[in-house]
Structures are given as C-alpha cells and as structure tokens.
Design an enzyme around this catalytic site. Sequence first.
Site, PDB file in Angstrom:
ATOM      1  N   LYS A  64       0.833  -1.205   0.000  1.00 11.81           N
ATOM      2  CA  LYS A  64       0.000   0.000   0.000  1.00 11.81           C
ATOM      3  C   LYS A  64       0.870   1.260   0.000  1.00 11.81           C
ATOM      4  O   LYS A  64       0.606   2.215  -0.721  1.00 11.81           O
ATOM      5  CB  LYS A  64      -0.914  -0.038   1.230  1.00 11.81           C
ATOM      6  CG  LYS A  64      -2.033   0.949   1.191  1.00 11.81           C
ATOM      7  CD  LYS A  64      -3.092   0.556   2.216  1.00 11.81           C
ATOM      8  CE  LYS A  64      -4.193   1.588   2.261  1.00 11.81           C
ATOM      9  NZ  LYS A  64      -5.348   1.138   3.010  1.00 11.81           N
ATOM     10  N   LYS A  76       2.708  -3.180  11.025  1.00 13.38           N
ATOM     11  CA  LYS A  76       1.380  -3.226  11.650  1.00 13.38           C
ATOM     12  C   LYS A  76       1.559  -3.682  13.089  1.00 13.38           C
ATOM     13  O   LYS A  76       2.545  -4.356  13.410  1.00 13.38           O
ATOM     14  CB  LYS A  76       0.488  -4.234  10.897  1.00 13.38           C
ATOM     15  CG  LYS A  76      -0.981  -4.005  11.079  1.00 13.38           C
ATOM     16  CD  LYS A  76      -1.542  -3.031  10.077  1.00 13.38           C
ATOM     17  CE  LYS A  76      -3.023  -2.791  10.308  1.00 13.38           C
ATOM     18  NZ  LYS A  76      -3.603  -1.886   9.296  1.00 13.38           N
ATOM     19  N   ASP A 111      -6.668   1.749  14.157  1.00 14.79           N
ATOM     20  CA  ASP A 111      -7.154   0.736  13.217  1.00 14.79           C
ATOM     21  C   ASP A 111      -8.382   0.106  13.883  1.00 14.79           C
ATOM     22  O   ASP A 111      -8.878   0.641  14.888  1.00 14.79           O
ATOM     23  CB  ASP A 111      -6.050  -0.310  12.951  1.00 14.79           C
ATOM     24  CG  ASP A 111      -6.303  -1.107  11.683  1.00 14.79           C
ATOM     25  OD1 ASP A 111      -5.946  -0.637  10.608  1.00 14.79           O
ATOM     26  OD2 ASP A 111      -6.849  -2.220  11.781  1.00 14.79           O
ATOM     27  N   SER A 142      -9.717  10.986   8.276  1.00 16.74           N
ATOM     28  CA  SER A 142      -9.016  10.438   7.100  1.00 16.74           C
ATOM     29  C   SER A 142      -9.982   9.864   6.068  1.00 16.74           C
ATOM     30  O   SER A 142      -9.586   9.527   4.946  1.00 16.74           O
ATOM     31  CB  SER A 142      -8.002   9.376   7.525  1.00 16.74           C
ATOM     32  OG  SER A 142      -8.688   8.258   8.019  1.00 16.74           O
ATOM     33  N   LEU A 177     -22.711   2.577   3.500  1.00 15.65           N
ATOM     34  CA  LEU A 177     -22.836   4.054   3.464  1.00 15.65           C
ATOM     35  C   LEU A 177     -22.281   4.641   4.747  1.00 15.65           C
ATOM     36  O   LEU A 177     -22.910   5.489   5.384  1.00 15.65           O
ATOM     37  CB  LEU A 177     -24.306   4.444   3.276  1.00 15.65           C
ATOM     38  CG  LEU A 177     -24.937   3.980   1.964  1.00 15.65           C
ATOM     39  CD1 LEU A 177     -26.446   4.192   1.985  1.00 15.65           C
ATOM     40  CD2 LEU A 177     -24.300   4.701   0.772  1.00 15.65           C
ATOM     41  N   VAL A 180     -16.877   6.480   4.493  1.00 14.97           N
ATOM     42  CA  VAL A 180     -16.398   6.632   3.120  1.00 14.97           C
ATOM     43  C   VAL A 180     -17.563   6.528   2.121  1.00 14.97           C
ATOM     44  O   VAL A 180     -17.750   7.399   1.265  1.00 14.97           O
ATOM     45  CB  VAL A 180     -15.327   5.571   2.769  1.00 14.97           C
ATOM     46  CG1 VAL A 180     -14.846   5.748   1.336  1.00 14.97           C
ATOM     47  CG2 VAL A 180     -14.150   5.656   3.736  1.00 14.97           C
ATOM     48  N   TYR A 182     -20.792   6.952   2.249  1.00 11.19           N
ATOM     49  CA  TYR A 182     -21.747   8.054   2.189  1.00 11.19           C
ATOM     50  C   TYR A 182     -21.187   9.204   1.352  1.00 11.19           C
ATOM     51  O   TYR A 182     -21.883   9.767   0.496  1.00 11.19           O
ATOM     52  CB  TYR A 182     -22.095   8.540   3.603  1.00 11.19           C
ATOM     53  CG  TYR A 182     -23.022   9.741   3.593  1.00 11.19           C
ATOM     54  CD1 TYR A 182     -24.400   9.584   3.489  1.00 11.19           C
ATOM     55  CD2 TYR A 182     -22.505  11.040   3.636  1.00 11.19           C
ATOM     56  CE1 TYR A 182     -25.249  10.682   3.430  1.00 11.19           C
ATOM     57  CE2 TYR A 182     -23.347  12.148   3.575  1.00 11.19           C
ATOM     58  CZ  TYR A 182     -24.719  11.958   3.479  1.00 11.19           C
ATOM     59  OH  TYR A 182     -25.540  13.055   3.418  1.00 11.19           O
ATOM     60  N   SER A 260     -13.719   1.302  -1.599  1.00  7.96           N
ATOM     61  CA  SER A 260     -12.757   1.530  -0.507  1.00  7.96           C
ATOM     62  C   SER A 260     -12.506   0.314   0.375  1.00  7.96           C
ATOM     63  O   SER A 260     -11.508   0.273   1.088  1.00  7.96           O
ATOM     64  CB  SER A 260     -13.253   2.660   0.398  1.00  7.96           C
ATOM     65  OG  SER A 260     -14.310   2.206   1.216  1.00  7.96           O
ATOM     66  N   ASN A 262     -11.345  -2.796   2.329  1.00 10.35           N
ATOM     67  CA  ASN A 262     -10.049  -3.481   2.336  1.00 10.35           C
ATOM     68  C   ASN A 262     -10.229  -4.950   1.975  1.00 10.35           C
ATOM     69  O   ASN A 262     -11.213  -5.570   2.365  1.00 10.35           O
ATOM     70  CB  ASN A 262      -9.430  -3.405   3.743  1.00 10.35           C
ATOM     71  CG  ASN A 262      -8.654  -2.122   3.936  1.00 10.35           C
ATOM     72  OD1 ASN A 262      -7.867  -1.715   3.085  1.00 10.35           O
ATOM     73  ND2 ASN A 262      -8.874  -1.466   5.068  1.00 10.35           N
TER      74      ASN A 262
HETATM   75  P1  NAD Z   1     -17.672   2.568   8.441  1.00 10.08           P
HETATM   76  O1  NAD Z   1     -17.666   1.603   9.568  1.00 10.08           O
HETATM   77  O2  NAD Z   1     -17.846   4.018   8.723  1.00 10.08           O
HETATM   78  O3  NAD Z   1     -18.818   2.179   7.372  1.00 10.08           O
HETATM   79  C1  NAD Z   1     -19.080   0.882   6.970  1.00 10.08           C
HETATM   80  C2  NAD Z   1     -20.551   0.828   6.577  1.00 10.08           C
HETATM   81  O4  NAD Z   1     -20.819  -0.445   6.034  1.00 10.08           O
HETATM   82  C3  NAD Z   1     -21.479   1.042   7.761  1.00 10.08           C
HETATM   83  O5  NAD Z   1     -22.487   1.991   7.444  1.00 10.08           O
HETATM   84  C4  NAD Z   1     -22.067  -0.354   7.974  1.00 10.08           C
HETATM   85  O6  NAD Z   1     -23.393  -0.325   8.502  1.00 10.08           O
HETATM   86  C5  NAD Z   1     -22.029  -0.908   6.581  1.00 10.08           C
HETATM   87  N1  NAD Z   1     -22.056  -2.366   6.512  1.00 10.08           N
HETATM   88  C6  NAD Z   1     -21.479  -3.265   7.337  1.00 10.08           C
HETATM   89  N2  NAD Z   1     -21.748  -4.515   6.943  1.00 10.08           N
HETATM   90  C7  NAD Z   1     -22.513  -4.409   5.826  1.00 10.08           C
HETATM   91  C8  NAD Z   1     -23.116  -5.344   4.957  1.00 10.08           C
HETATM   92  N3  NAD Z   1     -23.023  -6.661   5.166  1.00 10.08           N
HETATM   93  N4  NAD Z   1     -23.814  -4.882   3.894  1.00 10.08           N
HETATM   94  C9  NAD Z   1     -23.955  -3.552   3.691  1.00 10.08           C
HETATM   95  N5  NAD Z   1     -23.413  -2.619   4.498  1.00 10.08           N
HETATM   96  C10 NAD Z   1     -22.703  -3.039   5.545  1.00 10.08           C
HETATM   97  O7  NAD Z   1     -16.323   2.295   7.643  1.00 10.08           O
HETATM   98  P2  NAD Z   1     -15.578   3.257   6.617  1.00 10.08           P
HETATM   99  O8  NAD Z   1     -14.550   4.051   7.332  1.00 10.08           O
HETATM  100  O9  NAD Z   1     -16.581   3.936   5.769  1.00 10.08           O
HETATM  101  O10 NAD Z   1     -14.777   2.186   5.751  1.00 10.08           O
HETATM  102  C11 NAD Z   1     -15.430   1.390   4.770  1.00 10.08           C
HETATM  103  C12 NAD Z   1     -14.448   0.383   4.206  1.00 10.08           C
HETATM  104  O11 NAD Z   1     -13.328   1.084   3.660  1.00 10.08           O
HETATM  105  C13 NAD Z   1     -13.850  -0.585   5.243  1.00 10.08           C
HETATM  106  O12 NAD Z   1     -13.583  -1.824   4.627  1.00 10.08           O
HETATM  107  C14 NAD Z   1     -12.543   0.080   5.630  1.00 10.08           C
HETATM  108  O13 NAD Z   1     -11.596  -0.868   6.100  1.00 10.08           O
HETATM  109  C15 NAD Z   1     -12.112   0.657   4.295  1.00 10.08           C
HETATM  110  N6  NAD Z   1     -11.196   1.785   4.418  1.00 10.08           N
HETATM  111  C16 NAD Z   1     -11.553   2.913   5.089  1.00 10.08           C
HETATM  112  C17 NAD Z   1     -10.650   3.970   5.197  1.00 10.08           C
HETATM  113  C18 NAD Z   1     -11.021   5.237   5.928  1.00 10.08           C
HETATM  114  O14 NAD Z   1     -10.277   6.235   5.811  1.00 10.08           O
HETATM  115  N7  NAD Z   1     -12.136   5.293   6.660  1.00 10.08           N
HETATM  116  C19 NAD Z   1      -9.373   3.886   4.604  1.00 10.08           C
HETATM  117  C20 NAD Z   1      -9.036   2.721   3.892  1.00 10.08           C
HETATM  118  C21 NAD Z   1      -9.956   1.677   3.814  1.00 10.08           C
END
Ligand code: NAD
Length: 366
Positions: A64, A76, A111, A142, A177, A180, A182, A260, A262
């Site tokens: 990454k 990590k 994390d 972030s 939603l 990220v 949303y 997004s 992982n």
């Molecule tokens: P978040 O927890 O804010 O949002 C995840 C959303 O997915 C929640 O609204 C949850 O209700 C929904 N969800 C969970 N299980 C579900 C399912 N089975 N079907 C439909 N929806 C479901 O997380 P985030 O920060 O938005 O991150 C989303 C993804 O992106 C994750 O995999 C995270 O590891 C990855 N990611 C996030 C970031 C970051 O900066 N936030 C960076 C890199 C990777």
Amino acid sequence: MFDRIAEHEQVLFCNDAATGLKAIIAIHNTTLGPALGGCRMRPYETVDDAIEDVLRLSKGMTYKCAAADVDFGGGKAVIIGDPLTDRTPELFRAFGQFVESLNGRFYTGTDMGTTPDNFVHSLRETNCIVGVPEEYGGSGDSSIPTAKGVLYGIQATNKMVFGNEEFGGKTYAIQGLGKVGYKVAEMLLEEGAEIIVTDINRHAIDRLIQRAIELKGEVKVVSGDEIYEADADVFVPCALGGIINDRTIDKLKVSAVVGSANNQLLTIEHGDRLHNRGILYAPDYIVNSGGLIQVSDELYSPHPMRVLQKTKAIYDTLHTVFKNAEESSISTVQAANYFCEERIESRKRRNSFFSHKKPGKWAVRS
Ligand code: NAD
C-alpha cells in the site's frame, strides 16, 4: 518461527504485566522508509491468530505504501485484548513505550478496535504516532481523502472501461454508506449519477435518501445480497472485505469494481476470475490509499492541499496498472503487485549517499 517470518524484517512481542498489554509489532519491509501501519485491537482466540493477522497486514502495508508512493514501508501492530473493556490509558502508554523502543523504525495509529483518542496516551511516550486528534497535531478525518481517492479511482476506471471519466450517465451499486461510502454516494449524486445502495444500518440509508431529495437525485435501495446482482455499471464496495468470492462473483452484472473496502477479493484467484469475466477490478489498496496518504503526510505538518495533490496520483497509478495488466494479459491485482515490487526494487538499486536516517524522511514534529 523464522520460517514463518521469513519475508519480514522484525517481529516484536510486547509484554507488560502491570497494564496487561500483550501486543505484537511486525515490520515487514523498510526499503522505502520506516514502517507505517495501524494498531488493531481484538480479543484474538489464540496468539497464533494474532501472529497470522499482524504478518499478513504488515505485508499488505508494504504494498500500500509503495503504491501510494509515500516514503514509508510496511508494518502493523496488534494488541490482544477486548476493545470494550481493555483500552486503558496505561495500556496505550505502555504500548507507546514499545513503539518508542524501535527508535523511529515504526509509526502507528488507529485501526479496527482502537480510536485516535487511545493514541493520545501513546503520544506521551513517543512521537511515532499518526492520526491523532487535530488538537494534538493530527490531520483530522481520514475518510475525507479516502473518499476522494475512491472518486479518482472511479474516474480512472471509467476512462479505461467506458472511454470517458464522467461520473454521470452511469449507475453505481454502493455497498456500505459509512464514513467513506456516504461521501462517495453524495458526490456521485451531485454529479448526476444514478445509484443503487445497501447498508445494514437503516439510519445510514435514510440519511442518504434525505440528501438525495435535497440534490434531486435518484437512489434505489436494495437489501443485503441483492447488491451483487444490481443492474449497474460499477460496483463500489465500501463495507466488508472478502465480498468477491465464489458465492458472489458470478452474480455480478457490472463492468468494473472499484471501492474503498479493504481486501475485497477473498483470494488473489478471484482477481483472475474477474479478469476472465471481463470485469475490470481496481485494486483496493491503491483506490483506498487516501487516508494513508493523509496520515503519512501529517509527519511533515498537516496540509490538506498537499494531501489532495498526492491523492490525485491514485488516478495515474491505476491507469499505469490497468495498462500493464492489459499489455501482459494478467489480472490487475497481479499487475498492481508487480508495480509495487518494482518500485521497491528500484529503490534498492538507487544509490544512497546518506545513512538510512535522513532528514525529511522522518518525523519533523518535535
Ligand atoms: P464505516 O464503519 O464508517 O462504514 C461501513 C458501513 O458499512 C457502515 O455503514 C455499515 O453499517 C455498513 N455495513 C457493514 N456490513 C454491511 C453489509 N453486510 N452490507 C452492507 N453494508 C454493511 O467504515 P468506513 O470508514 O466507511 O470504511 C469502509 C471500508 O473502507 C472498510 O472496509 C474500511 O476498512 C475501508 N477503508 C476505510 C478507510 C477510511 O479512511 N475510513 C481507509 C481505507 C480503507
């Protein structure tokens, strides 16, 4: 154990009886710079599970960081404990002491299972912490650069598949939603795209529907697994990992997958199967690197414009990887991995006149 960590440079087992800290820090590769990677806390059933997780995740960070072209390598940390009961200030101070003992070889932050506030305690022991709250010198939420990175990823993917970058005139199936998803959905609506969404949280869906009414946009809501067979052009996974698997892969009607979440592919072979089905997959660790770009940039004092500039490079990196994959008739995941390995190898070939510890490459925060 040495066979098991053969690809890694260093693994540190951290034990502090006074605070109950049991942590493992894995440094996979520091060719490009000091290791960087978040600290996950989970009640792992066995120490073996924790070792497996930290070795896998730290290796992922090497790729990454290489793809994002930041001067950091892969690392990590995992803390074996229950986030609901074990996140004491003392435990995170003890963890900070272990990080400090690595003398700048490892930078970490939040994390799964930990929050930025936890690392405010670690910050009292070491400067090698990123992603802390803004009042402690952090760069803020972030998920904002992550979402922007996803949008650059969608543009690069659209260009490759449909011959134009435009968001509008296409339908996107968005899974999740949250922070990220949303933001991505909102931006796509603003650009006149049609979206199909799902989330297990009704509140998250209602919030987006409300926003769509304000923007006079179209949102179709589907439940659970229906998202995989949605009549859409692009699938945008922003929730769970492992969702491209034997059960889902043949249901997909889209031309591309870019989101997004992982570890979207259950295994690397699922990348080959997407390739064989003619579905373009934008490798997740390139697409979702906006957050990493922000926290790594934080060490040079936060600057949102610079972060945005670096995040834009996700477009070019994806474009190169897509072209490489096409020319070599390989999956985009394989092409992405080769691209990163070549970047690391070329760094090894470059002459280095200074010692490894160079100014500019290390934290300037005092
Ligand atoms: P978040 O927890 O804010 O949002 C995840 C959303 O997915 C929640 O609204 C949850 O209700 C929904 N969800 C969970 N299980 C579900 C399912 N089975 N079907 C439909 N929806 C479901 O997380 P985030 O920060 O938005 O991150 C989303 C993804 O992106 C994750 O995999 C995270 O590891 C990855 N990611 C996030 C970031 C970051 O900066 N936030 C960076 C890199 C990777």
